[in-house]
Every structure is written in structure tokens, then in C-alpha cells.
Design an enzyme around this catalytic site. Structure first.
Site, PDB file in Angstrom:
ATOM      1  N   ASP A  48      -3.648   6.968   1.908  1.00  0.00           N
ATOM      2  CA  ASP A  48      -2.844   7.044   0.684  1.00  0.00           C
ATOM      3  C   ASP A  48      -3.214   5.969  -0.328  1.00  0.00           C
ATOM      4  O   ASP A  48      -2.523   5.810  -1.339  1.00  0.00           O
ATOM      5  CB  ASP A  48      -1.356   6.986   1.022  1.00  0.00           C
ATOM      6  CG  ASP A  48      -0.961   5.683   1.703  1.00  0.00           C
ATOM      7  OD1 ASP A  48      -1.814   5.079   2.381  1.00  0.00           O
ATOM      8  OD2 ASP A  48       0.197   5.268   1.567  1.00  0.00           O
ATOM      9  N   ASP A  87      -3.229   2.625  -0.299  1.00  0.00           N
ATOM     10  CA  ASP A  87      -2.580   1.326  -0.469  1.00  0.00           C
ATOM     11  C   ASP A  87      -3.255   0.210   0.324  1.00  0.00           C
ATOM     12  O   ASP A  87      -3.003  -0.966   0.086  1.00  0.00           O
ATOM     13  CB  ASP A  87      -1.070   1.388  -0.183  1.00  0.00           C
ATOM     14  CG  ASP A  87      -0.742   1.929   1.188  1.00  0.00           C
ATOM     15  OD1 ASP A  87      -1.683   2.287   1.931  1.00  0.00           O
ATOM     16  OD2 ASP A  87       0.459   2.017   1.515  1.00  0.00           O
ATOM     17  N   ARG A  88      -4.127   0.585   1.267  1.00  0.00           N
ATOM     18  CA  ARG A  88      -4.819  -0.453   2.042  1.00  0.00           C
ATOM     19  C   ARG A  88      -6.238  -0.674   1.534  1.00  0.00           C
ATOM     20  O   ARG A  88      -6.822   0.226   0.930  1.00  0.00           O
ATOM     21  CB  ARG A  88      -4.935  -0.028   3.509  1.00  0.00           C
ATOM     22  CG  ARG A  88      -3.630   0.077   4.217  1.00  0.00           C
ATOM     23  CD  ARG A  88      -3.869   0.349   5.688  1.00  0.00           C
ATOM     24  NE  ARG A  88      -2.580   0.446   6.359  1.00  0.00           N
ATOM     25  CZ  ARG A  88      -2.394   0.228   7.644  1.00  0.00           C
ATOM     26  NH1 ARG A  88      -3.419  -0.076   8.416  1.00  0.00           N
ATOM     27  NH2 ARG A  88      -1.201   0.327   8.168  1.00  0.00           N
ATOM     28  N   LYS A 130       1.612  -2.023  -1.733  1.00  0.00           N
ATOM     29  CA  LYS A 130       0.293  -2.620  -1.636  1.00  0.00           C
ATOM     30  C   LYS A 130      -0.691  -1.683  -2.330  1.00  0.00           C
ATOM     31  O   LYS A 130      -0.389  -0.514  -2.529  1.00  0.00           O
ATOM     32  CB  LYS A 130      -0.088  -2.893  -0.186  1.00  0.00           C
ATOM     33  CG  LYS A 130      -0.006  -1.716   0.780  1.00  0.00           C
ATOM     34  CD  LYS A 130      -0.179  -2.230   2.208  1.00  0.00           C
ATOM     35  CE  LYS A 130      -0.224  -1.109   3.230  1.00  0.00           C
ATOM     36  NZ  LYS A 130       1.112  -0.636   3.614  1.00  0.00           N
ATOM     37  N   SER A 142      -0.143   7.904   5.530  1.00  0.00           N
ATOM     38  CA  SER A 142      -0.980   6.740   5.256  1.00  0.00           C
ATOM     39  C   SER A 142      -2.265   6.684   6.082  1.00  0.00           C
ATOM     40  O   SER A 142      -3.104   7.566   5.971  1.00  0.00           O
ATOM     41  CB  SER A 142      -0.142   5.494   5.466  1.00  0.00           C
ATOM     42  OG  SER A 142      -0.850   4.373   5.020  1.00  0.00           O
ATOM     43  N   HIS A 143      -2.365   5.680   6.934  1.00  0.00           N
ATOM     44  CA  HIS A 143      -3.613   5.460   7.679  1.00  0.00           C
ATOM     45  C   HIS A 143      -3.715   6.349   8.914  1.00  0.00           C
ATOM     46  O   HIS A 143      -4.705   6.268   9.631  1.00  0.00           O
ATOM     47  CB  HIS A 143      -3.690   3.996   8.106  1.00  0.00           C
ATOM     48  CG  HIS A 143      -2.524   3.594   8.975  1.00  0.00           C
ATOM     49  ND1 HIS A 143      -1.268   3.388   8.453  1.00  0.00           N
ATOM     50  CD2 HIS A 143      -2.430   3.403  10.303  1.00  0.00           C
ATOM     51  CE1 HIS A 143      -0.451   3.067   9.444  1.00  0.00           C
ATOM     52  NE2 HIS A 143      -1.122   3.071  10.571  1.00  0.00           N
ATOM     53  N   ASP A 154      -7.438   3.438   2.575  1.00  0.00           N
ATOM     54  CA  ASP A 154      -6.856   4.314   3.599  1.00  0.00           C
ATOM     55  C   ASP A 154      -6.400   5.646   3.019  1.00  0.00           C
ATOM     56  O   ASP A 154      -6.644   5.961   1.849  1.00  0.00           O
ATOM     57  CB  ASP A 154      -5.705   3.605   4.318  1.00  0.00           C
ATOM     58  CG  ASP A 154      -4.456   3.489   3.460  1.00  0.00           C
ATOM     59  OD1 ASP A 154      -4.587   3.431   2.234  1.00  0.00           O
ATOM     60  OD2 ASP A 154      -3.340   3.462   4.032  1.00  0.00           O
TER      61      ASP A 154
END
Ligand code: VG1
Ligand code: CO
Length: 549
Positions: free
Chosen positions: A285, A287-288, A382, A119-120, A283
């Protein structure tokens, strides 16, 4: 093609315990002997690659394209085949944004999916990698399931893997791996189609045609192709609207976390003289999201509240919202909207997996976290671009600037000044000692005063899932003050180096006066109180946060 199933002897590897969102480790750790294989086998041992009747299951597989994503995908496919899966749907190039993966799991009614992402967290040979399993509802596996996977990793003795050549994941279409079907699909198309069902694309096209300017910073991460297709191709935003649009295995050295610190290029442009009307970033992946207006930053907690108050302006939410859920550290701004709308509100622990049951039960439509995460019941993750499109839809209908919409919101509901201070890479023993001392001090706090504010309550957040009754304890220390201010402290569950302390700070101002302060100034007494109560400097030697959001 030679396809011999093999059983490989292995032994448990310590520390394969999923955190807030899957198992995340340094890439060299993940690339270590048997590491990925052990965890993947634990996933299949727990969820089963075949059903009770021995019929092979179908899974989705994709990742954010970071370093090792392509190799890991081949390993996971060979293991899925050897364990008896019937079919895996893979994003082209083994790439899928997390929300797109969630959508594909639901759209194809599969038995779940494996997402390769940290992710992030930064990516690259010496940065981070991760793997997580999502359930047939499209959402991250709940704690009971990840705990069972962890248990398996502590007792594993062998794993199954096919001896076979790589599958051509760059070519869309049907491939075979032994007896297993591998369907390579366009990673963007189905997701973009879903967005088209939720938002008024003609109105958005008209917005861009009318000269509306936007900047989308994809941070060399997975959303580049999604954002180009949706914003530039389908909606007609000027070519070049999306920057850092080509996903790179090391994210071009960027830290793909959309916050003011790491998305500083976007922030500089949005605060500059020739700022476009609207800015956003996402981000690793996808989702943010971070949302920025011309000259004004939108805190994620405020973003959730504004989206909740205005979602009915988008076609997908025209019938209104069932309810709103937020993670506990997220500010109460969304609660005020829920109360005004007369809809249900929920407060859950950190991590999207806690929203799944509420969404499945139809109790909430929108969810959000202070960590730049917002989403709805359209998927079970998200969704960064979804949030961007909902904002655009609201801007198109209201024909106001982001700044005007925010000011209007605060005038109506008051303002929850909010900030998060992160202290990164603290020695784990020091962070643990500090949290233990803080927890021990909680019973004595109510009734005390600090920085001129009276403490009314102090506890360690525990959550009982209203749907399945599962209980999650020790989800973060909360200290509440008489004037509505709040301090929350918890240790991150996504880091891969030492401990990261997150300090969440909140103070409410009803307005109409005092709505335009700088959040750090408005929160100054709360910040001082947090550091004093936690004895932060004493335990960690730190008093200046590494990241302020
Ligand atoms: C962080 C955020 C949390 C988020 C999680 C996964 O967890 O605080 O809100 O759900 O990351 O986000 P933690 O335990 O480090 O505070 V993502 O975009 O990394 O999947
Ligand atoms: Co993410």
C-alpha cells in the site's frame, strides 16, 4: 439507475477485531457472506455517515489494488450511500496508496476515509485482504475507535446497502450513486504535488541529469504509478528506473514487503558489481520503504536517525524539527540525534495510529518504525516514497554516497546494531504460552546475568498518550542490559495465519572502533540471550527465524 435503499438482516461474525492496522483476514473470509458488509456497517455506525444535523458526510475511499479491491469498493460505496453519506472521493480504479489517501482526507477536509489494504501481506484469491478507517486528521483510527467498531460487529443485526449498478470508477470525474456524489480522482496528482512542496525538485532533476542512477522496486504494488510519475516523469530518472511498476491484483506473486528477504532482487542488484547509486522498495500500500546504498543496506532504524539528522537539508524541513517519535521496538539511534539537536523525543507502541496525536499537537515532525516505516507531519501515515525523496534530497545536497553518509553518522553518534527476527506461523497456543511464561519471568530477571551481560530491567511496555491520556498496555516485553543492549519481544497484530513472533535485538557501540561489524555477528550474544530467556525452542520447536531484517 435503480437505487433502492435496502436493509439486510445479518448476524455477528466472530473475529472482526482490528489489529495493529485495521481488520485483516484471508481474502476468502473477507469475501464471505456479510463479512465486508458487517464490518463496513460497524464503521458507519461508529463514525456516522451523517453529522448531528443529519447532513451527509464526505469520505475518501481507495485501496492498494489487491484482489477483491474493485468489488469491495462497490460494496462500500453502496453502503455509504444507503447510510446517508453525501460524497465519496475515490481514487481512479478504486486505487490509492495509503499515504495518498491520508493526504486526500486532509486536503479535502473530509470526515475520514476507508482504506482497503492488507499492506505488506501478499494478495490474491487465497491471500490477504483488509479494511481500515482513517480519521478526519488523515490518520488511522485510534484504539478507542477501532474497539467501538469491534463492539458493533458483535451485536450487529442489520446493514444498509443501496440496490444499484456499479459506479464507473475508471473514469475520472463526477458520478452519482443514488443521491450520493462519487468523485473519481487521479490517485497520483495531488500526492505528487505535495511531494513537490517538500523537496527540492530542481536539485533532484539536476542530480539525475548528472548521471545519478537509481533503482526503485515497486513490487507490483500500488506505488508503481506514483514512482513513475515522480521519479521518471517529474525528476527525469531514466525510464525503467522503477521496476515491477504495474500494480497487479496478486502483486505478481510477490510478497510486497520491502525487506532484504522479500525484496531480494533489489538487494542482489544493489550488492552486485554494477549497482546503481541508490535503491529503494515499497510495500503493498506504499507506506513502507526500504533504502539501500551501493553495497550497503540501511536498517530502518538507522534510516530514521539519518533522516532526522539531515531533514533540514530539504526545503520542507529547513526550519528544523519539533521532535522525533519512534515506536518502542525501533532502535534508539533516532534518540541520539534528537538529544544532539536538543529536540523532543517520544517512544510509542507499535503502529502508526500512536503517532497521530503527537503530530496533530505539533510535538513531533518525523516519526519512524523499525518495520520500514518513516514519515512526517505532511500526512498522518508512514510514507514510502516520501522517505525515498527525502533520502534523494539529502544525497543531492551532501553529494556523498549512502555508505559515506551512514559511516559519518555512526562516527558522530555511535552505532545501534539492530536486527529483527521473525518466527512466522507459530501455532497460536504455543506462542501465547511462550509469551505468558516470559511475562511471568520478568520480575525475577533484573540482577541476573546471561551471555556475560547483566540484566538491569525487564517489563511489559505500557504507553500513556501525552495528549489524550489514553493508556495502552501489554505492548511488548522489554529486557534491558547494563551495556545498553536490549531485547524486545511481541506478537504481530497484522498476520492472518497463526502467530508471528517478532524478536527485536539491539546493541550499542559508541565507536570510533567496532562500527563496521556484520549486525548478526555483533548481536550474536543478544540473539542467544533472547532465545534462552524466551525458551523459544522449548515452546515452539523453532530456533531459526523465517525473516531477518
Ligand atoms: C507491523 C509492524 C508495525 C506496522 C504495522 C503496519 O505490525 O511491526 O510497525 O505499523 O505492521 O504496517 P505487527 O503488529 O505485525 O508487528 V503496514 O505497512 O502493514 O500498514
Ligand atoms: Co503498508
Amino acid at each position: 439507475m435503480i437505487t433502492t435503499p435496502a436493509t439486510v438482516a445479518t448476524q455477528p461474525i466472530a473475529g472482526q477485531k482490528p489489529g495493529t492496522s485495521g481488520l485483516r483476514k484471508k481474502t476468502p473470509v473477507f469475501m464471505g457472506r456479510h463479512y465486508l458488509e458487517n464490518f463496513t456497517q460497524a464503521i458507519f455506525d461508529v463514525v456516522g455517515a451523517r453529522d448531528q444535523n443529519g447532513v451527509g458526510k464526505t469520505f475518501v475511499l481507495g485501496g492498494d489494488g489487491r484482489y477483491f479491491n474493485d468489488r469491495a469498493a462497490q460494496v462500500i460505496l453502496r453502503m455509504a450511500a444507503a447510510n446517508g453519506a453525501a460524497r465519496v472521493i475515490v481514487g481512479q480504479g478504486a486505487v490509492l496508496s495509503t499515504p495518498a489517501a491520508s493526504h486526500l482526507i486532509r486536503l479535502n477536509k473530509t470526515d475520514g476515509g476507508i482504506i482497503m489494504s492488507a499492506s505488506h501481506n501478499p494478495g490474491g484469491p487465497t491471500e490477504d485482504f483488509g479494511v481500515k478507517f482513517n480519521m478526519p486528521n488523515g490518520g488511522p483510527a485510534p484504539e478507542g475507535v477501532t474497539e467501538a467498531m469491534y463492539q458493533r460487529t458483535t451485536e450487529i443485526t442489520e446493514y444498509k446497502i443501496l440496490e444499484a449498478q456499479d459506479v464507473d470508477l475508471n473514469t475520472v470525474g463526477r458520478h452519482y450513486l443514488g443521491g450520493m456524489i462519487v468523485d473519481v480522482v487521479d490517485p497520483v496528482a495531488d500526492y505528487a504535488d505535495l511531494m513537490e512542496t517538500l523537496f527540492d525538485f530542481p536539485a533532484l532533476r539536476a542530480l539525475f541529469k548528472g548521471g545519478f542512477r537509481m533503482r526503485m522496486d515497486s513490487m507490483c504494488a500500488v506505488t508503481g504509478p506514483y514512482a513513475v510519475e515522480i521519479l521518471e516523469c517529474r525528476l527525469g530518472a531514466t525510464p525503467g528506473t522503477v521496476t515491477h511498476a504495474t500494480p497487479l491484483p496478486d502483486f505478481g506473486g510477490m510478497h510486497p514487503d520491502p525487506n532484504p528477504t522479500w525484496a531480494h532482487e533489489l538487494m542482489a542488484e544493489m550488492m552486485g558489481a554494477d549497482a546503481p547509486d541508490f535503491g529503494a522498495a515499497s510495500d503493498g500500500d506504499g507506506d513502507r520503504n526500504m533504502v539501500v546504498g551501493r553495497g550497503i543496506y540501511v536498517s530502518p532504524s538507522d534510516s530514521l536517525a539519518v533522516l532526522a539528522a539531515n531533514a533540514h537539508l530539504a526545503p520542507g524541513y529547513a526550519h528544523g524539527l519539533a521532535g522525533v517519535a519512534r515506536s518502542m521496538p525501533t532502535s534508539a539511534a533516532a534518540d541520539r540525534v534528537a538529544d544532539a539537536l536538543g529536540i523532543a523525543k517520544f517512544e510509542t507502541p507499535t503502529g502508526w495510529k500512536f503517532f497521530g496525536n503527537l503530530l496533530d499537537a505539533g510535538k513531533v515532525t518525523l516519526c519512524g518504525e523499525e518495520s520500514f516505516g518513516t514519515g512526517s507531519d505532511h500526512v498522518r501515515e508512514k510514507d514510502g516514497l516520501w522517505a525515498v525523496l527525502l533520502w534523494l534530497n539529502i544525497l543531492a545536497v551532501r553529494k556523498q554516497s549512502v555508505a559515506d553518509i551512514l559511516r559519518d553518522h555512526w562516527l558522530t553518534y555511535g552505532r545501534n546494531y539492530y536486527s529483527r527476527h521473525d518466527f512466522e506461523a507459530i501455532a497460536t497456543d504455543k506462542a501465547d504460552a511462550m509469551m505468558a511464561a516470559l511475562r511471568a519471568s520478568l520480575p525475577g530477571l533484573p540482577g541476573q546475568g546471561i551471555e556475560g551481560m547483566a540484566i538491569t530491567a525487564a517489563d511489559d511496555f505500557a504507553y500513556t498518550d501525552p495528549i489524550d491520556g489514553s493508556v495502552s498496555t501489554r505492548q511488548g516485553v522489554r529486557i534491558l542490559f547494563e551495556d545498553g543492549s536490549r531485547i524486545v519481544m511481541r506478537l504481530s497484530g497484522t498476520g492472518t495465519e497463526g502467530a508471528t513472533l517478532r524478536v527485536y535485538l539491539e546493541r550499542y557501540t559508541p565507536g570510533p572502533d567496532g562500527l563496521d561489524h556484520d549486525p548478526q555477528a555483533a548481536l550474536a550474544p543478544v540473539i542467544r540471550a533472547a532465545q534462552t530467556l524466551a525458551r523459544l525452542a522449548e515452546f515452539t520447536g523453532r530456533s531459526t527465524p523465517d525473516v531477518v531484517t
